[in-house]
Design a protein around this motif. Sequence first.
Motif, PDB file in Angstrom:
ATOM      1  N   GLY A 275       0.811  -1.224   0.000  1.00  0.00           N
ATOM      2  CA  GLY A 275       0.000   0.000   0.000  1.00  0.00           C
ATOM      3  C   GLY A 275       0.837   1.263   0.000  1.00  0.00           C
ATOM      4  N   GLN A 276       2.142   1.142   0.214  1.00  0.00           N
ATOM      5  CA  GLN A 276       3.057   2.299   0.188  1.00  0.00           C
ATOM      6  C   GLN A 276       4.168   1.945  -0.803  1.00  0.00           C
ATOM      7  OE1 GLN A 276       2.937   5.364   1.785  1.00  0.00           O
ATOM      8  NE2 GLN A 276       4.762   5.875   0.625  1.00  0.00           N
ATOM      9  N   ASP A 277       3.937   2.282  -2.061  1.00  0.00           N
ATOM     10  CA  ASP A 277       4.878   1.903  -3.111  1.00  0.00           C
ATOM     11  C   ASP A 277       6.055   2.867  -3.222  1.00  0.00           C
ATOM     12  OD1 ASP A 277       3.239  -0.242  -3.698  1.00  0.00           O
ATOM     13  OD2 ASP A 277       2.041   0.926  -5.116  1.00  0.00           O
ATOM     14  N   GLN A 278       5.840   4.123  -2.905  1.00  0.00           N
ATOM     15  CA  GLN A 278       6.921   5.097  -2.932  1.00  0.00           C
ATOM     16  C   GLN A 278       7.707   4.987  -1.629  1.00  0.00           C
ATOM     17  OE1 GLN A 278       7.782   7.163  -5.420  1.00  0.00           O
ATOM     18  NE2 GLN A 278       6.174   6.233  -6.656  1.00  0.00           N
ATOM     19  N   PRO A 279       9.024   4.893  -1.704  1.00  0.00           N
ATOM     20  CA  PRO A 279       9.799   4.798  -0.460  1.00  0.00           C
ATOM     21  C   PRO A 279       9.535   5.986   0.454  1.00  0.00           C
ATOM     22  CG  PRO A 279      11.183   4.307  -2.361  1.00  0.00           C
ATOM     23  CD  PRO A 279       9.870   4.809  -2.894  1.00  0.00           C
ATOM     24  N   LEU A 280       9.220   5.676   1.703  1.00  0.00           N
ATOM     25  CA  LEU A 280       8.936   6.705   2.699  1.00  0.00           C
ATOM     26  C   LEU A 280      10.189   6.925   3.548  1.00  0.00           C
ATOM     27  CD1 LEU A 280       6.719   8.496   4.035  1.00  0.00           C
ATOM     28  CD2 LEU A 280       6.412   6.620   5.645  1.00  0.00           C
ATOM     29  N   PRO A 281      10.746   8.136   3.553  1.00  0.00           N
ATOM     30  CA  PRO A 281      11.950   8.375   4.367  1.00  0.00           C
ATOM     31  C   PRO A 281      11.582   8.552   5.839  1.00  0.00           C
ATOM     32  CG  PRO A 281      11.341  10.352   3.154  1.00  0.00           C
ATOM     33  CD  PRO A 281      10.384   9.286   2.742  1.00  0.00           C
ATOM     34  N   LEU A 282      12.288   7.804   6.680  1.00  0.00           N
ATOM     35  CA  LEU A 282      12.102   7.929   8.139  1.00  0.00           C
ATOM     36  C   LEU A 282      13.422   8.399   8.733  1.00  0.00           C
ATOM     37  CD1 LEU A 282      10.174   4.623   8.935  1.00  0.00           C
ATOM     38  CD2 LEU A 282       9.238   6.901   8.552  1.00  0.00           C
ATOM     39  N   ARG A 283      13.365   9.432   9.530  1.00  0.00           N
ATOM     40  CA  ARG A 283      14.561   9.993  10.164  1.00  0.00           C
ATOM     41  C   ARG A 283      15.064   9.055  11.247  1.00  0.00           C
ATOM     42  NH1 ARG A 283      16.406  12.582  14.153  1.00  0.00           N
ATOM     43  NH2 ARG A 283      14.955  13.638  15.463  1.00  0.00           N
ATOM     44  N   VAL A 284      16.369   8.804  11.208  1.00  0.00           N
ATOM     45  CA  VAL A 284      17.005   7.997  12.255  1.00  0.00           C
ATOM     46  C   VAL A 284      17.448   8.960  13.341  1.00  0.00           C
ATOM     47  CG1 VAL A 284      18.903   6.453  12.798  1.00  0.00           C
ATOM     48  CG2 VAL A 284      17.768   6.291  10.569  1.00  0.00           C
ATOM     49  N   PRO A 285      16.875   8.829  14.546  1.00  0.00           N
ATOM     50  CA  PRO A 285      17.262   9.770  15.612  1.00  0.00           C
ATOM     51  C   PRO A 285      18.708   9.508  16.054  1.00  0.00           C
ATOM     52  CG  PRO A 285      15.770   8.117  16.462  1.00  0.00           C
ATOM     53  CD  PRO A 285      15.876   7.869  14.983  1.00  0.00           C
ATOM     54  N   PRO A 286      19.358  10.513  16.554  1.00  0.00           N
ATOM     55  CA  PRO A 286      20.742  10.312  16.999  1.00  0.00           C
ATOM     56  C   PRO A 286      20.788   9.370  18.203  1.00  0.00           C
ATOM     57  CG  PRO A 286      19.994  12.535  17.519  1.00  0.00           C
ATOM     58  CD  PRO A 286      18.912  11.884  16.735  1.00  0.00           C
ATOM     59  N   ARG A 287      21.898   8.722  18.310  1.00  0.00           N
ATOM     60  CA  ARG A 287      22.123   7.781  19.392  1.00  0.00           C
ATOM     61  C   ARG A 287      22.357   8.551  20.685  1.00  0.00           C
ATOM     62  NH1 ARG A 287      26.955   3.443  19.244  1.00  0.00           N
ATOM     63  NH2 ARG A 287      26.820   3.150  21.465  1.00  0.00           N
ATOM     64  N   VAL A 288      21.668   8.160  21.735  1.00  0.00           N
ATOM     65  CA  VAL A 288      21.860   8.813  23.047  1.00  0.00           C
ATOM     66  C   VAL A 288      22.519   7.807  23.964  1.00  0.00           C
ATOM     67  CG1 VAL A 288      20.064  10.569  22.981  1.00  0.00           C
ATOM     68  CG2 VAL A 288      19.451   8.266  23.619  1.00  0.00           C
ATOM     69  N   GLY A 289      23.658   8.140  24.471  1.00  0.00           N
ATOM     70  CA  GLY A 289      24.359   7.299  25.440  1.00  0.00           C
ATOM     71  C   GLY A 289      25.084   6.131  24.902  1.00  0.00           C
TER      72      GLY A 289
END
Length: 181
Positions: free
Chosen positions: A167-181
């Motif tokens: 149902g989602q054919d176009q790649p959806l960009p998801l932000r990778v949050p910065p690593r904490v600790g």
Amino acid sequence: MNWGDTRRWVWSLPWTNFGAVLAVLLATAALIVSIRAQRDGRRSANAAEESVKEARRSGDAAVRSAVAAELTLADQQRAAEEQRAAEAEANRPRPALSIEHSRKAVWQLINTGTATARQIRCTELPTAMARGLEGPISLEPGEVSEFMMAASMGSPIPPVLRFVWDGQDQPLPLRVPPRVG
């Protein structure tokens, strides 16, 4: 001429005959009434023709008004149907994915939507060392899938990962949050 005969002479003229005079007067009166009636008849005929023309114009205007009302009603029905379809589409259950950092080199892919996301795949596997992103997965609403990423000198952790699913054919960009600790 003797004036004594004048009286007899006047009465002997044909128009002095009372019946004839009466007939002439009645004929004249009838002629006058007939001429006036003819004028009134013409006026009545003209008024009737104008009335017919006005009735036709009124009928045409009523038809135009009815057509306009039908078009307006059709437009209103179409707009209401479009609004119902838009509301149904807006209220349709959908998956919504996000990424959160969990601990050290572990991140979580979370379905924050209201529908199941099936066959989730990462379209561009990161060059950093990664596990848990290779194969397709499915997530129910609220479900979490953990994966690992570790940076190396030449392969940093990417700022964005792109995902597709049924149902989602176009790649959806998801932000990778910065690593904490």
